[in-house]
Write an enzyme that holds these catalytic residues in place. Structure first.
Site, PDB file in Angstrom:
ATOM      1  N   VAL A  12      13.664  -1.295  10.652  1.00 18.68           N
ATOM      2  CA  VAL A  12      12.750  -2.169  11.042  1.00 18.68           C
ATOM      3  C   VAL A  12      13.056  -3.312  11.493  1.00 18.68           C
ATOM      4  O   VAL A  12      12.812  -4.241  12.339  1.00 18.68           O
ATOM      5  CB  VAL A  12      11.648  -2.326  10.280  1.00 18.68           C
ATOM      6  CG1 VAL A  12      10.063  -3.446  10.792  1.00 18.68           C
ATOM      7  CG2 VAL A  12      10.714  -0.603   9.937  1.00 18.68           C
ATOM      8  N   LYS A 100       3.929  -1.526   3.287  1.00 19.29           N
ATOM      9  CA  LYS A 100       2.623  -1.077   3.132  1.00 19.29           C
ATOM     10  C   LYS A 100       2.434  -1.143   1.533  1.00 19.29           C
ATOM     11  O   LYS A 100       1.530  -1.295   0.858  1.00 19.29           O
ATOM     12  CB  LYS A 100       2.318   0.259   3.473  1.00 19.29           C
ATOM     13  CG  LYS A 100       3.353   1.240   3.615  1.00 19.29           C
ATOM     14  CD  LYS A 100       4.104   1.124   4.907  1.00 19.29           C
ATOM     15  CE  LYS A 100       5.652   1.945   4.794  1.00 19.29           C
ATOM     16  NZ  LYS A 100       5.967   2.753   5.670  1.00 19.29           N
ATOM     17  N   GLU A 124       0.102  -6.475  10.006  1.00 25.77           N
ATOM     18  CA  GLU A 124      -0.354  -5.497  11.126  1.00 25.77           C
ATOM     19  C   GLU A 124       0.640  -4.276  10.996  1.00 25.77           C
ATOM     20  O   GLU A 124       0.322  -3.197  11.216  1.00 25.77           O
ATOM     21  CB  GLU A 124      -0.313  -6.357  12.202  1.00 25.77           C
ATOM     22  CG  GLU A 124      -0.698  -5.308  13.378  1.00 25.77           C
ATOM     23  CD  GLU A 124      -2.241  -5.222  13.428  1.00 25.77           C
ATOM     24  OE1 GLU A 124      -3.090  -6.059  13.662  1.00 25.77           O
ATOM     25  OE2 GLU A 124      -2.557  -3.870  13.083  1.00 25.77           O
ATOM     26  N   GLY A 129       2.009   1.845  12.075  1.00 19.26           N
ATOM     27  CA  GLY A 129       3.001   1.471  13.122  1.00 19.26           C
ATOM     28  C   GLY A 129       2.740   0.553  14.260  1.00 19.26           C
ATOM     29  O   GLY A 129       2.309  -0.561  13.738  1.00 19.26           O
ATOM     30  N   ILE A 131       0.278   0.456  16.104  1.00 19.38           N
ATOM     31  CA  ILE A 131      -1.523   0.263  16.556  1.00 19.38           C
ATOM     32  C   ILE A 131      -1.738  -0.991  16.097  1.00 19.38           C
ATOM     33  O   ILE A 131      -1.649  -1.099  14.845  1.00 19.38           O
ATOM     34  CB  ILE A 131      -1.873   1.547  15.886  1.00 19.38           C
ATOM     35  CG1 ILE A 131      -1.161   3.009  16.230  1.00 19.38           C
ATOM     36  CG2 ILE A 131      -3.310   1.594  16.172  1.00 19.38           C
ATOM     37  CD1 ILE A 131      -2.274   4.271  15.384  1.00 19.38           C
ATOM     38  N   GLU A 185      10.438   7.659   4.954  1.00 18.07           N
ATOM     39  CA  GLU A 185      10.577   6.751   4.088  1.00 18.07           C
ATOM     40  C   GLU A 185      11.937   6.705   3.366  1.00 18.07           C
ATOM     41  O   GLU A 185      12.576   8.156   3.648  1.00 18.07           O
ATOM     42  CB  GLU A 185       9.643   6.660   2.890  1.00 18.07           C
ATOM     43  CG  GLU A 185       8.079   6.368   3.355  1.00 18.07           C
ATOM     44  CD  GLU A 185       8.107   4.942   3.849  1.00 18.07           C
ATOM     45  OE1 GLU A 185       8.134   3.914   3.187  1.00 18.07           O
ATOM     46  OE2 GLU A 185       7.787   4.897   5.188  1.00 18.07           O
ATOM     47  N   LYS A 200      -1.632   3.208   2.922  1.00 23.39           N
ATOM     48  CA  LYS A 200      -2.228   2.511   4.222  1.00 23.39           C
ATOM     49  C   LYS A 200      -3.602   2.672   4.084  1.00 23.39           C
ATOM     50  O   LYS A 200      -4.608   1.746   4.377  1.00 23.39           O
ATOM     51  CB  LYS A 200      -1.668   3.320   5.257  1.00 23.39           C
ATOM     52  CG  LYS A 200      -0.255   3.306   5.540  1.00 23.39           C
ATOM     53  CD  LYS A 200       0.329   4.174   6.430  1.00 23.39           C
ATOM     54  CE  LYS A 200       1.907   3.789   6.720  1.00 23.39           C
ATOM     55  NZ  LYS A 200       2.656   4.719   7.347  1.00 23.39           N
TER      56      LYS A 200
END
Ligand code: HSE
Length: 409
Positions: A12, A100, A124, A129, A131, A185, A200
């Site tokens: 990421v 998260k 966010e 992801g 969305i 993960e 989440k």
């Protein structure tokens, strides 16, 4: 000039830097700020990177630099991220994160610290992801009483289920593919046992209902016990099996968050979401229902949400008052999932149909190709799950599987 620091250069983190520089002009124009990345924190060396001059191994470089006003935490886990994020917020630096676990475990505390230091903690990218779901929930839908949220919140398990169903791929092969694609993960147990989806739904529950919901209070089941036979019965019933994270407001004012595989009928749009995509249905009094859909994991989709938060936070002049919740000290506001009324699919061996009728009354029988003699599958009528458990124990024979049916709100 607002300087950014990116903590972590994994999947990421590298995606965040790549997307930021690809679209830097647009991002600066949209935020109205002259943004640039000053530091990338990672313990590894990246001498060939075009951003080699930005790397540091020393967090103090970042936290002590007054030019840095935005920090993107994309390390994941809790070991380093919690201390780093806390220190940044205490120094008045805005933090955006895709983490998260951090938000689900420490969200209330970090939001409070952000408010005390007039900065922001945005996340966010932590849920769904790419969305947009966090900001719509507390901004666009703020005029409503939200009664429930239900969704496919883990890309890895949805990817695995899709490969198993459509290509008869073995579970382990599908998982390996998800890992190679950067969806899973670091420890994929968190995906397949439902812990990631649980974190989440905790974040969404906390945001919607205003009190921190800790993962330890949420009933959570993963997909490891599912079989292709269950998938075939679900299809003959007219649906698919999906890993669903949901939360709903109960009549007594409590809320019921949970994560479990569920039979989702084809009338429900969630049944049609495949591959790494996530989908989230939200139910509320004014808008009735809305659905959010998009890539739920992966380098650039997750980076999209991180960079979106960077652009958003660059414009903020004070702490967001809508994106917050209070801490909670006990789980007295969480309902017992065994009290919930639900229909449940049963697959059993060596149980007579007469016995099933005697125990459950009228049930809906399901069939599949090559169904062996002695195997029966049925949907029991809706009842409290604790009553279902009592009845199931009276059946005898061998219970091969049970899966809840997702009710439409
Ligand atoms: N492992 C997570 C998933 C990554 O598969 O959804 C995105 O949160």
């Amino acid at each position: 000039m607002s300087k950014i620091a990116v903590l972590g250069y994994g999947v990421v983190g590298s995606g965040t830097v790549e997307l930021f520089y690809k679209n830097k002009d647009k991002i600066c124009a949209k935020s109205g700020k002259d943004l640039d990345i000053k530091y990338i924190l990672d313990i590894r060396d990246f001498p060939d990177s075009p951003y080699a001059d930005k790397f540091t191994k020393n967090f103090d470089d970042i936290v002590n630099d007054p030019e840095v006003t935005i920090v993107a935490e994309v390390i994941g886990g809790m070991k380093f991220s919690y201390g780093y994020v806390k220190a940044c917020l205490e120094n008045g630096k805005n933090v955006v994160t895709s983490n998260k676990e951090l938000v689900a475990e420490k969200g209330a505390e970090l939001l409070k610290i952000a408010a005390e230091h007039n900065c922001n903690f945005l996340f966010e990218a932590s849920t769904g992801g790419a969305i947009p779901i966090i900001r719509p929930l507390h901004v666009c839908l703020a005029g409503n009483d939200i009664s429930a949220v239900a969704g496919i919140l883990n890309g890895t398990t949805n990817f695995i289920l899709t490969k198993m169903i459509n290509e008869q791929m073995a579970f382990s092969d599908a998982l390996e593919m998800a890992q190679k694609l950067g969806y899973a993960e670091q420890d994929p147990t968190a995906d397949v046992e439902g812990h990631d989806a649980c974190r989440k739904i905790c974040i969404l529950s906390s945001l919607v209902f205003g009190k921190h919901v800790y993962p330890k209070w949420v009933h959570c089941e993963g997909i490891t016990k599912l079989t292709l036979e269950d998938v075939m019965y679900a299809q003959s019933w007219g649906g698919e099996i999906k890993l669903i994270g949901s939360v709903k407001k109960c009549n007594d004012g409590k809320i019921l968050p949970m994560v479990r595989p569920a039979f989702v009928c084809n009338n429900n749009q969630l049944s049609h979401i495949s591959d790494v995509f996530n989908g989230v249905m939200v139910y509320g009094d004014g808008f009735d229902e809305v659905m959010f859909y998009g890539r739920g994991a992966g380098k650039l989709p997750t980076a999209s949400a991180v960079v979106g938060d960077i652009a958003a936070v660059a414009k903020m002049t004070s702490t967001s008052i809508s994106q917050t919740w209070a801490d909670s000290t006990d789980d007295s506001f969480i309902a017992d999932y065994k009290d919930d009324v639900v229909s449940i699919y049963v697959r059993a061996n060596g149980v007579a149909a007469e016995k099933i009728s005697e125990v459950f009354g009228t049930v809906e029988y399901l069939s599949r190709e090559n169904q062996p003699d002695g195997e029966l599958a049925f949907i029991a009528p809706a009842m409290q799950e604790k009553l279902f458990d009592e009845k199931l124990a009276q059946l005898g024979g061998e219970i091969l599987g049970t899966i809840r049916v997702l009710e439409l709100e």
